[in-house]
Design an enzyme around this catalytic site. Structure first.
Site, PDB file in Angstrom:
ATOM      1  CG  ASN A 172      44.907  41.442  32.726  1.00 40.11           C
ATOM      2  OD1 ASN A 172      44.073  40.735  33.297  1.00 40.11           O
ATOM      3  ND2 ASN A 172      45.714  40.972  31.804  1.00 40.11           N
ATOM      4  CE  LYS A 192      34.142  38.392  42.333  1.00 40.06           C
ATOM      5  NZ  LYS A 192      35.442  38.892  41.800  1.00 40.06           N
ATOM      6  CD  GLU A 219      35.822  42.019  43.338  1.00 39.07           C
ATOM      7  OE1 GLU A 219      37.010  41.823  42.996  1.00 39.07           O
ATOM      8  OE2 GLU A 219      35.012  41.085  43.558  1.00 39.07           O
ATOM      9  N   GLY A 232      43.361  34.258  35.273  1.00 36.93           N
ATOM     10  CA  GLY A 232      43.898  34.908  36.462  1.00 36.93           C
ATOM     11  C   GLY A 232      45.236  34.327  36.873  1.00 36.93           C
ATOM     12  CD  GLU A 236      44.961  33.073  29.915  1.00 38.76           C
ATOM     13  OE1 GLU A 236      46.116  33.113  30.429  1.00 38.76           O
ATOM     14  OE2 GLU A 236      44.281  34.074  29.701  1.00 38.76           O
ATOM     15  CB  CYS A 276      48.477  36.361  30.791  1.00 44.22           C
ATOM     16  SG  CYS A 276      47.324  36.125  29.421  1.00 44.22           S
ATOM     17  CD  GLU A 289      52.561  36.802  34.530  1.00 45.60           C
ATOM     18  OE1 GLU A 289      52.022  37.028  33.444  1.00 45.60           O
ATOM     19  OE2 GLU A 289      52.020  36.140  35.445  1.00 45.60           O
TER      20      GLU A 289
END
Length: 484
Positions: free
Chosen positions: A156, A179, A182, A232, A254, A288, A385
């Protein structure tokens, strides 16, 4: 002004030891969420690639930790300058991958550069301290880079999340293996190229893609890695934290939130509704710290919902390349299905759809800006969420009731308070169990202030001087001075 043309999508590679590697099997395909077109392929790192990245990171750390702060700062500033110079080229790629509008993509690119700006200067203030002791002993404390960092970032915010972690790592003197997600690989690769072109020594930054479980286990369990950081979901954060615990590695997490918005009786309802519309539906609500539970004093509740719904209904939804579009698509088909499920559950529990509540069109993952009214606490969306363009609203008898509801979840990332009572503002900002509170404004901490959550919303803080608590370790040195 015409629509922005779509560019050719770049080839995606692995960055290992300063070189891009392209000749690897395809891990997955990249989809444009606006038209469902396949635009590229993501390479899959082999086990040997991951080991090579770790070895490279170890060598890079040995070089970078010895690089003078002035040189580290200069390279970071050059990278920030390149990011800004290339913003008009990166933004369309960004929009192709994620669907954000071009202005939203440009705004995130600029935000990413500001992290480098601030950290490149803050690294000069990584001070130690003298601890008073009896002579001839002198004791002092220094902070040293913790070591190679394994950084995992989400789809995001495919540039600002990597920037937070890479910038902090480099400022502290650490190397980093990134990382990225994808779903948005090219944005992260274009970001990494700016560091290569800025003169970052090889091995200081590596970028890998691959099977999530293999990448996680290889990087996290390696003795080379000394810090694991993720932006994430709570689920993935717990998984990586458990892996890190096996080798006693610290983590910086986070994770998810469910930000409440507490709206008092004495506010300008239309003004708050306009601010809420501007902030809630940016990035299609996929961030988030997005406001996701609107707890409104009953005396202004009806007017607020009416105004909020009216303004949300006027937003133009479409392809981020189209002129005038204010909200793009959701990231993928899964998110579209999740929105439908949450709305159906809320309605079945007694909620009312004030506006939206359905997919837009039949191609691309577009969902209408949605306002749900009279949502009971039993509805899933009040505890899960949404991570999308749905704003559930509920009336409350008082701000104390709103506070109790806000603090009732195990998540505590951000909260927003709107009131003209200084006493209530002070009380609520102190009592809300979250990492950041915004009073009478919708905003989120930038480079100069810490950002992170309470409880299941994470461990540690990103941004501000507090970030160094994770990326460095304290060393105490006691020295006996010869007395003449």
């Amino acid at each position: 002004m015409s629509d922005t043309p779509k560019p050719a999508y770049p080839r995606i590679g692995l960055l290992i030891d300063g070189e891009w590697i392209y000749d690897r099997p395809t891990l997955c395909e990249v989809e444009n969420p606006s038209d469902e077109a396949i635009i590229g392929q993501v390479p899959k790192a082999t086990t040997e690639d991951l080991r090579n990245a770790l070895a490279s990171s170890a060598r890079g750390f040995d070089v970078w930790r010895r690089t003078p702060p002035s040189e580290r700062s200069a390279i970071m500033r050059r990278a920030a300058a390149l990011i800004r110079e290339r913003a008009s080229m990166i933004a369309p790629i960004f929009t192709m991958e994620l669907g954000k509008t071009i202005p939203e993509s440009l705004a995130e690119i600029e935000r990413s550069a500001t992290f480098l700006d601030w950290d490149s200067e803050e690294l000069r203030r990584l001070y130690g301290r003298i601890v008073p002791t009896d002579p001839p002993i002198q004791q002092f404390v220094v902070r040293e880079p913790i070591g190679p960092v394994a950084a995992f970032t989400p789809w995001n915010v495919p540039m600002s999340a990597p920037s937070r972690k890479v910038s902090a790592s480099l400022a502290a003197g650490c190397s980093v293996i990134l990382k990225p997600a994808e779903e948005t690989p090219a944005t992260a690769c274009l970001f990494a190229q700016c560091f290569i072109d800025a003169g970052l020594p090889k091995g200081v930054l590596n970028v890998v893609f691959g099977d999530p479980d293999e990448v996680s286990r290889t990087l996290v369990l390696s003795p080379i890695t000394r810090l694991v950081t993720l932006t994430g979901s709570i689920h993935v954060g717990k998984h990586l934290t458990r892996l890190a615990a096996e080798t006693m590695k610290p983590v910086l997490m986070e994770l998810g939130g469910h930000a409440p918005v507490l709206i008092d009786e004495n506010v300008d309802v239309d003004g708050v509704a306009q601010m809420a519309t501007n902030w809630k539906f940016r990035m299609a609500g996929q961030f988030c710290s997005a406001p996701s539970r609107f707890l409104v004093h009953k005396s202004v509740y009806g007017n607020f919902v009416e105004s909020f719904a009216s303004k949300a209904a006027k937003l133009k939804v479409g392809d981020g390349f189209e002129e005038g579009v204010q909200m793009g698509p959701l990231a993928n088909r899964r998110r579209l299905a999740a929105m439908a499920d949450l709305v159906e559950d809320a309605v079945s529990n007694g909620a009312r759809i004030a506006t939206g509540g359905q997919r837009v069109g039949n191609r691309g993952w577009f969902y209408a800006p949605t306002i749900l009214a009279d949502v009971p606490l039993e509805a899933r969306i009040m505890s899960e969420e949404p991570f999308g363009p749905i704003a559930p609203c509920a009336p409350v008898d008082s701000m104390d009731e709103a506070l109790d509801i806000s603090n009732s979840l195990e998540m505590g990332l951000a909260a927003f308070v709107f009131t003209n009572s200084m006493q209530r503002a002070d009380h609520l900002s102190r009592e809300l169990q979250v990492g950041s509170v915004a009073l009478n404004v919708f905003t989120s901490p930038g480079a100069d202030a810490p950002f992170g959550g309470y409880r299941e919303s994470g461990i540690g803080r990103e941004g501000g001087p507090e970030m160094y608590h994770s990326y460095t370790v304290a060393k105490t040195i006691a020295e006996r001075r010869v007395m003449v």
